[in-house]
Motif scaffolding. Structure first.
Motif, short mmCIF file in Angstrom:
data_model
loop_
_atom_site.label_atom_id
_atom_site.label_comp_id
_atom_site.label_asym_id
_atom_site.label_seq_id
_atom_site.Cartn_x
_atom_site.Cartn_y
_atom_site.Cartn_z
N GLY A 288 27.29 66.02 60.15
CA GLY A 288 26.96 66.60 58.88
C GLY A 288 28.20 67.26 58.31
O GLY A 288 28.19 67.86 57.24
N ASP A 289 29.32 67.16 59.06
CA ASP A 289 30.58 67.75 58.62
C ASP A 289 31.23 66.91 57.52
O ASP A 289 30.97 65.71 57.38
CB ASP A 289 31.56 67.85 59.80
N THR A 290 32.10 67.56 56.76
CA THR A 290 32.86 66.87 55.73
C THR A 290 34.28 66.64 56.23
O THR A 290 34.93 67.57 56.71
CB THR A 290 32.89 67.70 54.43
N ASN A 291 34.73 65.39 56.14
CA ASN A 291 36.05 65.03 56.62
C ASN A 291 36.87 64.40 55.50
O ASN A 291 36.36 63.60 54.72
CB ASN A 291 35.97 64.02 57.77
N ALA A 292 38.15 64.76 55.46
CA ALA A 292 39.06 64.12 54.52
C ALA A 292 39.26 62.66 54.91
O ALA A 292 39.17 62.29 56.08
CB ALA A 292 40.39 64.85 54.49
N GLU A 293 39.54 61.83 53.92
CA GLU A 293 39.69 60.40 54.19
C GLU A 293 40.81 60.12 55.19
O GLU A 293 40.66 59.26 56.07
CB GLU A 293 39.98 59.66 52.88
N GLU A 294 41.92 60.87 55.10
CA GLU A 294 43.02 60.62 56.02
C GLU A 294 42.63 60.92 57.47
O GLU A 294 43.13 60.30 58.40
CB GLU A 294 44.26 61.42 55.63
N VAL A 295 41.69 61.88 57.66
CA VAL A 295 41.21 62.17 59.01
C VAL A 295 40.41 61.00 59.55
O VAL A 295 40.59 60.57 60.70
CB VAL A 295 40.37 63.46 59.02
N LEU A 296 39.53 60.44 58.72
CA LEU A 296 38.75 59.28 59.14
C LEU A 296 39.64 58.08 59.43
O LEU A 296 39.42 57.34 60.40
CB LEU A 296 37.73 58.91 58.07
N VAL A 297 40.66 57.89 58.63
CA VAL A 297 41.58 56.77 58.85
C VAL A 297 42.29 56.95 60.19
O VAL A 297 42.43 55.99 60.97
CB VAL A 297 42.59 56.68 57.69
N THR A 298 42.73 58.16 60.48
CA THR A 298 43.43 58.42 61.73
C THR A 298 42.51 58.22 62.93
O THR A 298 42.90 57.62 63.95
CB THR A 298 43.99 59.86 61.74
N LEU A 299 41.26 58.70 62.83
CA LEU A 299 40.34 58.63 63.96
C LEU A 299 39.81 57.23 64.21
O LEU A 299 39.62 56.83 65.37
CB LEU A 299 39.16 59.58 63.74
N THR A 300 39.56 56.46 63.15
CA THR A 300 38.93 55.15 63.31
C THR A 300 39.91 53.99 63.25
O THR A 300 39.60 52.90 63.75
CB THR A 300 37.86 54.93 62.23
N GLY A 301 41.07 54.19 62.62
CA GLY A 301 42.01 53.09 62.44
C GLY A 301 41.65 52.14 61.31
O GLY A 301 42.30 51.11 61.12
N VAL A 302 40.60 52.46 60.55
CA VAL A 302 40.19 51.63 59.42
C VAL A 302 41.09 51.92 58.22
O VAL A 302 41.36 53.08 57.91
CB VAL A 302 38.71 51.90 59.05
N SER A 303 41.56 50.87 57.56
CA SER A 303 42.46 51.04 56.41
C SER A 303 41.73 51.69 55.25
O SER A 303 40.57 51.39 54.97
CB SER A 303 43.01 49.68 55.97
N PRO A 304 42.38 52.62 54.54
CA PRO A 304 41.74 53.29 53.41
C PRO A 304 41.54 52.32 52.24
O PRO A 304 42.20 51.28 52.16
CB PRO A 304 42.74 54.39 53.06
N VAL B 77 32.82 49.60 45.27
CA VAL B 77 32.72 48.57 46.31
C VAL B 77 33.78 48.78 47.39
O VAL B 77 33.52 48.53 48.58
CB VAL B 77 32.84 47.16 45.68
N LEU B 78 34.97 49.26 47.02
CA LEU B 78 36.01 49.50 48.01
C LEU B 78 35.68 50.69 48.89
O LEU B 78 35.88 50.65 50.11
CB LEU B 78 37.36 49.72 47.31
N VAL B 79 35.17 51.74 48.29
CA VAL B 79 34.81 52.93 49.05
C VAL B 79 33.64 52.64 49.98
O VAL B 79 33.62 53.06 51.14
CB VAL B 79 34.49 54.09 48.09
N THR B 80 32.66 51.88 49.47
CA THR B 80 31.51 51.50 50.31
C THR B 80 31.95 50.64 51.48
O THR B 80 31.50 50.83 52.62
CB THR B 80 30.47 50.75 49.47
N GLY B 81 32.85 49.70 51.23
CA GLY B 81 33.35 48.86 52.31
C GLY B 81 34.08 49.67 53.38
O GLY B 81 33.89 49.44 54.58
#
Length: 243
Positions: free
Chosen positions: A131-147, A209-213
């Protein structure tokens, strides 16, 4: 002489514990049902409270509710990384996602021996994460998924929520301490059967569509990580009161 005194003290303590256990068993036999409220920790899953019910046929039902302390996750991750179970990236992702989660466990079981506190249980565990809010760069770093490339909104943040469905098994022993007080310890394991993650943008995207993907790919990575790595040995300790 000191050795005999030490042995005598140990024998006295063993006798008191045995007597307390016998009193607890006699109390249970008199009214048929045993209801116990406990303060409980299931390391490394939760700290909270537990309600246990035992029938006259020694069939057991228990349910507990607690939260997962960040320190528990960190200790497990450090040990897993040292043993080579998974890498530091997976450890950081698990720690960021699991800390301070709500944990609910419900078990059914049986105490096979009338005069002993040994029992076995199994059941279902639910871990509600984040339920936490994460910045996009944090998610990119943790998952390796391209922004999402082409999305021009600045300071993009996402709400991350996950639910883990777990299978629990447990072997334990309960002692009567006298005057209704009880103590319990157990060893067991919790296995993640399924994970459902949801990542939602907390901004209005210019290219939805890009954000959803990006969000769906990151969700898939989270779920695969939880289902692969979150399988834990569990050590339980409780202090309670039986009615």
């Amino acid at each position: 002489m000191k050795a005999w005194r030490g042995r005598g003290a140990l024998l006295l303590l063993a006798g008191l514990l045995a007597g307390a256990q016998a009193q607890a068993e006699e109390k249970r036999e008199r009214h048929g049902w045993d209801i116990t409220v406990e303060a409980n920790t299931d390391f490394p899953l939760s700290v909270g409270g537990r309600l246990g019910i035992e029938s006259p046929w020694r069939l057991r039902l228990s349910t507990s509710l607690g939260y997962l302390p960040e320190a528990y996750v960190r200790l497990v991750n450090d040990a897993a990384v040292e043993l080579g179970a998974y890498g530091r990236n997976e450890a950081d992702l698990i720690e960021e996602s699991l800390k301070n989660s709500l944990v609910w466990r419900t078990h059914v079981g049986w105490r096979p021996f009338p005069r002993a506190g040994f029992y076995l249980e199994g059941g279902y565990g639910l871990v509600a994460l984040g339920g936490d809010t994460n910045a996009e760069e944090v998610l990119v770093t943790l998952t390796g998924v391209s922004p999402p490339i082409g999305e021009s909104v600045l300071d993009r943040v996402y709400r991350v929520r996950s639910v883990l469905h777990m299978l629990d098994v447990e072997l334990g022993w309960r002692w009567g301490l006298g005057a209704g007080w009880t103590a319990r310890t157990a060893v067991g394991a919790a296995f993640t059967l399924d994970s459902n993650s949801r990542i939602e943008p907390q901004f209005v995207p210019e290219v939805p569509v890009l954000v959803t993907g990006f969000a769906r790919l990151a969700e898939g990575y989270l779920d695969r990580t939880f289902e692969r790595y979150v399988h834990l040995p569990v050590l339980s300790f409780s202090l309670g009161y039986a009615f």
